[in-house]
Scaffold this active site. Structure first.
Site, mmCIF file in Angstrom:
data_model
loop_
_atom_site.group_PDB
_atom_site.id
_atom_site.type_symbol
_atom_site.label_atom_id
_atom_site.label_comp_id
_atom_site.label_asym_id
_atom_site.label_seq_id
_atom_site.Cartn_x
_atom_site.Cartn_y
_atom_site.Cartn_z
ATOM 1 N N HIS A 17 6.281 -0.542 4.726
ATOM 2 C CA HIS A 17 4.970 -0.740 5.372
ATOM 3 C C HIS A 17 4.663 -2.239 5.503
ATOM 4 C CE1 HIS A 17 3.771 3.434 3.631
ATOM 5 N NE2 HIS A 17 3.787 3.577 4.933
ATOM 6 N N LYS A 41 -1.451 16.124 3.421
ATOM 7 C CA LYS A 41 -0.905 15.482 2.213
ATOM 8 C C LYS A 41 -1.806 15.607 1.004
ATOM 9 C CE LYS A 41 2.205 12.139 4.150
ATOM 10 N NZ LYS A 41 2.411 10.760 4.546
ATOM 11 N N ARG A 90 10.896 4.882 11.707
ATOM 12 C CA ARG A 90 12.101 4.676 10.897
ATOM 13 C C ARG A 90 13.337 5.296 11.510
ATOM 14 N NH1 ARG A 90 9.819 7.340 5.845
ATOM 15 N NH2 ARG A 90 8.924 8.465 7.591
ATOM 16 N N SER A 128 6.956 7.012 1.115
ATOM 17 C CA SER A 128 6.061 7.021 -0.041
ATOM 18 C C SER A 128 6.385 8.185 -0.976
ATOM 19 C CB SER A 128 4.614 7.119 0.429
ATOM 20 O OG SER A 128 4.300 6.025 1.229
HETATM 21 N N1 COA Z 1 8.815 1.997 6.017
HETATM 22 C C1 COA Z 1 8.900 2.933 5.088
HETATM 23 N N2 COA Z 1 8.232 4.073 5.109
HETATM 24 C C2 COA Z 1 7.441 4.298 6.140
HETATM 25 C C3 COA Z 1 7.302 3.380 7.165
HETATM 26 C C4 COA Z 1 8.037 2.184 7.075
HETATM 27 N N3 COA Z 1 7.984 1.255 8.006
HETATM 28 N N4 COA Z 1 6.461 3.879 8.071
HETATM 29 C C5 COA Z 1 6.087 5.082 7.619
HETATM 30 N N5 COA Z 1 6.689 5.332 6.452
HETATM 31 C C6 COA Z 1 6.617 6.563 5.679
HETATM 32 C C7 COA Z 1 5.532 6.616 4.682
HETATM 33 O O1 COA Z 1 5.976 6.124 3.457
HETATM 34 C C8 COA Z 1 5.208 8.087 4.653
HETATM 35 O O2 COA Z 1 6.108 8.777 3.826
HETATM 36 P P1 COA Z 1 5.757 10.199 3.160
HETATM 37 O O3 COA Z 1 5.493 11.166 4.280
HETATM 38 O O4 COA Z 1 6.960 10.496 2.363
HETATM 39 O O5 COA Z 1 4.539 9.976 2.321
HETATM 40 C C9 COA Z 1 5.440 8.508 6.071
HETATM 41 O O6 COA Z 1 6.382 7.601 6.586
HETATM 42 C C10 COA Z 1 4.235 8.385 6.939
HETATM 43 O O7 COA Z 1 3.135 8.016 6.163
HETATM 44 P P2 COA Z 1 2.137 6.888 6.414
HETATM 45 O O8 COA Z 1 2.687 5.810 7.319
HETATM 46 O O9 COA Z 1 1.572 6.423 5.124
HETATM 47 O O10 COA Z 1 1.049 7.634 7.217
HETATM 48 P P3 COA Z 1 0.768 9.120 7.563
HETATM 49 O O11 COA Z 1 1.780 9.630 8.524
HETATM 50 O O12 COA Z 1 0.468 9.936 6.365
HETATM 51 O O13 COA Z 1 -0.585 8.790 8.344
HETATM 52 C C11 COA Z 1 -2.548 9.188 9.472
HETATM 53 C C12 COA Z 1 -1.164 9.675 9.188
HETATM 54 C C13 COA Z 1 -3.364 9.046 8.205
HETATM 55 C C14 COA Z 1 -2.503 7.828 10.190
HETATM 56 C C15 COA Z 1 -3.170 10.240 10.442
HETATM 57 O O14 COA Z 1 -3.117 11.495 9.810
HETATM 58 C C16 COA Z 1 -4.599 9.883 10.809
HETATM 59 O O15 COA Z 1 -4.822 9.054 11.667
HETATM 60 N N6 COA Z 1 -5.566 10.540 10.120
HETATM 61 C C17 COA Z 1 -6.981 10.318 10.314
HETATM 62 C C18 COA Z 1 -7.608 11.494 11.057
HETATM 63 C C19 COA Z 1 -7.237 11.432 12.505
HETATM 64 O O16 COA Z 1 -7.503 10.485 13.225
HETATM 65 N N7 COA Z 1 -6.593 12.517 12.928
HETATM 66 C C20 COA Z 1 -6.110 12.650 14.270
HETATM 67 C C21 COA Z 1 -4.693 12.179 14.327
HETATM 68 S S1 COA Z 1 -4.012 12.643 15.872
#
Ligand code: COA
Length: 156
Positions: A17, A41, A90, A128
């Protein structure tokens, strides 16, 4: 001023990240790291713990803000006058998920673009949940996450 919002669960923030954030800072004037709610999650760390870990990890960086929302990311971005959302990609496996989310976001509001940065190959295997699992199994994760995350695990 070009403002971007970098949303995620960040449970916890990883070096992957941080790599995306640093690269986004080379493109935008300000990046807001937004701890947002992912309904699919069950998080290990509370929102406040995640914010504190991120704040500590970015303390040397300029033009970064850290915030949270329990609403829509797009609504937050609009209020913050952001032009773009930043996400990291990724592997092909991320593509489908990101594509759907970008489409849904575009449905809500077309004026905010989604910008994707390809993960550095060094970090492309990190996630994560994998970090949480490795830590639980007693594997050293010092090279995968910032020091603030190691500290937070110790305090848990
Ligand atoms: N390097 C390493 N890992 C990465 C990465 C990178 N560059 N980019 C993403 N990841 C990983 C994260 O570690 C995470 O791993 P996990 O699934 O094992 O926990 C996964 O990829 C993605 O997680 P993260 O980037 O933390 O975000 P997310 O996908 O959980 O986020 C939200 C989603 C929160 C942004 C989305 O649900 C949201 O916007 N929610 C708010 C409500 C909303 O607007 N909803 C409508 C959405 S259409």
């Amino acid at each position: 001023m070009k403002i971007a919002v970098y949303p995620g669960s960040f449970d916890p923030i990883t070096n992957g990240h941080l790599d995306i954030l640093k690269r986004a800072l080379a493109v935008f004037d300000k990046v807001i790291v937004l701890v947002a709610y992912n309904k699919d999650k069950k998080c290990v760390f509370s929102v406040n713990e995640r914010i504190e870990m991120i704040k500590d990890a970015v303390k040397e960086l300029k033009n970064v803000e850290v915030d949270s929302t329990d609403g829509l990311t797009l609504a937050y971005a609009k209020k913050a006058k952001a032009c773009c959302l930043v996400r990291g990609l990724r592997a092909v496996t991320d593509f489908e998920y990101e594509f759907k989310m970008a489409e849904a976001n575009h449905y809500i509001d077309k004026s905010i673009e989604e910008v994707f940065f390809m993960s550095n190959s060094e970090y492309s295997f990190i996630s994560s949940s994998m970090v949480n699992e490795l830590h639980l199994s007693g594997v050293k994760i010092d090279s995968l996450v910032p020091a603030s995350v190691i500290k937070a695990y110790k305090n848990k």
